[in-house]
Design an enzyme around this catalytic site. Structure first.
Site, PDB file in Angstrom:
ATOM      1  N   SER A   1       0.845  -1.190   0.000  1.00  0.00           N
ATOM      2  CA  SER A   1       0.000   0.000   0.000  1.00  0.00           C
ATOM      3  C   SER A   1       0.879   1.238   0.000  1.00  0.00           C
ATOM      4  O   SER A   1       1.975   1.226   0.554  1.00  0.00           O
ATOM      5  CB  SER A   1      -0.886   0.008   1.252  1.00  0.00           C
ATOM      6  OG  SER A   1      -1.646   1.192   1.286  1.00  0.00           O
TER       7      SER A   1
ATOM      8  N   LYS B   1     -10.053   2.035  17.711  1.00  0.00           N
ATOM      9  CA  LYS B   1     -10.496   1.734  16.338  1.00  0.00           C
ATOM     10  C   LYS B   1     -10.020   0.338  15.928  1.00  0.00           C
ATOM     11  O   LYS B   1     -10.785  -0.452  15.374  1.00  0.00           O
ATOM     12  CB  LYS B   1      -9.968   2.796  15.361  1.00  0.00           C
ATOM     13  CG  LYS B   1     -10.378   2.490  13.920  1.00  0.00           C
ATOM     14  CD  LYS B   1      -9.845   3.457  12.895  1.00  0.00           C
ATOM     15  CE  LYS B   1     -10.138   2.927  11.486  1.00  0.00           C
ATOM     16  NZ  LYS B   1      -9.478   3.669  10.423  1.00  0.00           N
TER      17      LYS B   1
ATOM     18  N   ASP C   1      -7.776  -3.773   0.264  1.00  0.00           N
ATOM     19  CA  ASP C   1      -8.657  -2.921  -0.531  1.00  0.00           C
ATOM     20  C   ASP C   1      -9.905  -2.722   0.298  1.00  0.00           C
ATOM     21  O   ASP C   1     -10.480  -3.675   0.827  1.00  0.00           O
ATOM     22  CB  ASP C   1      -8.981  -3.518  -1.896  1.00  0.00           C
ATOM     23  CG  ASP C   1      -9.403  -2.407  -2.847  1.00  0.00           C
ATOM     24  OD1 ASP C   1      -8.558  -1.545  -3.140  1.00  0.00           O
ATOM     25  OD2 ASP C   1     -10.572  -2.358  -3.253  1.00  0.00           O
ATOM     26  N   SER C   2     -10.270  -1.478   0.456  1.00  0.00           N
ATOM     27  CA  SER C   2     -11.333  -1.197   1.400  1.00  0.00           C
ATOM     28  C   SER C   2     -12.160  -0.029   0.919  1.00  0.00           C
ATOM     29  O   SER C   2     -11.787   0.659  -0.033  1.00  0.00           O
ATOM     30  CB  SER C   2     -10.730  -0.913   2.778  1.00  0.00           C
ATOM     31  OG  SER C   2      -9.608  -0.075   2.677  1.00  0.00           O
TER      32      SER C   2
HETATM   33  P1  IMP Z   1      -8.296   1.732  -1.692  1.00  0.00           P
HETATM   34  O1  IMP Z   1      -8.510   0.474  -0.901  1.00  0.00           O
HETATM   35  O2  IMP Z   1      -6.861   2.071  -1.861  1.00  0.00           O
HETATM   36  O3  IMP Z   1      -9.072   1.734  -2.965  1.00  0.00           O
HETATM   37  O4  IMP Z   1      -8.847   2.933  -0.821  1.00  0.00           O
HETATM   38  C1  IMP Z   1      -9.920   2.768   0.018  1.00  0.00           C
HETATM   39  C2  IMP Z   1     -10.334   4.096   0.600  1.00  0.00           C
HETATM   40  O5  IMP Z   1     -11.397   3.812   1.515  1.00  0.00           O
HETATM   41  C3  IMP Z   1      -9.262   4.754   1.432  1.00  0.00           C
HETATM   42  O6  IMP Z   1      -8.449   5.598   0.689  1.00  0.00           O
HETATM   43  C4  IMP Z   1     -10.096   5.524   2.461  1.00  0.00           C
HETATM   44  O7  IMP Z   1     -10.566   6.701   1.963  1.00  0.00           O
HETATM   45  C5  IMP Z   1     -11.313   4.633   2.645  1.00  0.00           C
HETATM   46  N1  IMP Z   1     -11.099   3.829   3.825  1.00  0.00           N
HETATM   47  C6  IMP Z   1     -10.764   2.520   3.899  1.00  0.00           C
HETATM   48  N2  IMP Z   1     -10.598   2.138   5.166  1.00  0.00           N
HETATM   49  C7  IMP Z   1     -10.804   3.236   5.904  1.00  0.00           C
HETATM   50  C8  IMP Z   1     -10.747   3.469   7.283  1.00  0.00           C
HETATM   51  O8  IMP Z   1     -10.414   2.613   8.121  1.00  0.00           O
HETATM   52  N3  IMP Z   1     -11.045   4.716   7.659  1.00  0.00           N
HETATM   53  C9  IMP Z   1     -11.376   5.710   6.800  1.00  0.00           C
HETATM   54  N4  IMP Z   1     -11.419   5.556   5.497  1.00  0.00           N
HETATM   55  C10 IMP Z   1     -11.135   4.315   5.047  1.00  0.00           C
END
Ligand code: IMP
Length: 207
Positions: A14, A189, A75-76
């Site tokens: 990441s 958290k 991925d979230s």
């Molecule tokens: P990706 O997984 O890189 O596509 O990005 C996922 C996006 O989801 C992140 O950049 C955050 O904006 C949001 N996100 C995922 N997990 C969290 C968290 O634990 N707190 C706040 N935002 C989150």
């Protein structure tokens, strides 16, 4: 039998500092020596998948094959019920890439505002339920992968509250809690988050 992770170096696939910080803390007790993809200078692959699992797999495989080490990707995103699951896999994109004082970053306040704007369009009684979802993919350099998913249910608040955490944390109130993720200290958290829940499954399977 599931393949196990042996103690040693592991790449956190990441370039998101908030995720790297949380994953490092979660890995702490398990004898792994985490190093981030950014600090190794590994390229950031394009997230061309349409699901969290596809994108986590793309990121983990890219780091594992480039480094020769096992790699863990996350991925979230935010799943807002009244918006049919949006922003979902596009959660980061809603914050757009911007330049702040010469460095590239994302505008999370604007992104939270977009979600709020869409909820306002649905009227004062709009369902504010939302969940954070996290899919973790562990990839070995030979291409084998394992996936784990965690989810935390809650609701969205406006205005956002708190300066802790990252991303959409200030707008997310986990179910039954009085503090948003942006107001909680990191340990609180990490005890209940989508990432921690996915991590518990990973630990049970791989350690
Ligand atoms: P990706 O997984 O890189 O596509 O990005 C996922 C996006 O989801 C992140 O950049 C955050 O904006 C949001 N996100 C995922 N997990 C969290 C968290 O634990 N707190 C706040 N935002 C989150």
């Amino acid at each position: 039998m599931t393949r196990k992770l042996t103690p040693g170096r592991l790449v956190i696939a990441s370039h998101n500092e908030g995720k790297v910080r949380e994953i490092t803390a979660l890995l702490g007790p398990h004898g792994m020596a985490p190093v981030s993809a950014g600090s190794l200078g590994l390229p950031e692959p394009e997230e061309t998948g349409t699901t969290f699992a596809e994108n986590a797999t793309i990121k983990a495989l890219a780091s594992a094959t480039a480094s020769g080490l096992p790699a863990l990707a996350d991925d979230s995103g935010l799943d807002v019920r009244a918006l049919g699951g949006r922003p979902g896999v596009y959660t980061a994109d809603w914050a757009e890439r911007q330049w702040f004082e010469g460095a590239e970053g994302r505008d999370w306040y604007m992104a939270m505002g977009k979600v709020e704007g869409l909820l306002c369009e649905l009227g004062p009684d709009a369902d504010r339920a939302a969940a954070f979802v996290c899919t973790l993919c562990l990839a070995w350099p030979d291409g084998e992968t394992a996936l784990f998913e965690g989810r935390v249910e809650g609701s969205l608040v406006w205005p956002p509250r708190g300066k802790l955490g990252f991303g959409y944390d200030p707008a997310f109130l986990p179910g039954g809690a009085a503090l948003t993720f942006g107001e909680m200290d990191p340990a609180a958290k990490n005890a209940i988050s989508h990432r921690a829940r996915a991590f518990d499954l990973l630990v049970d399977a791989l350690f």
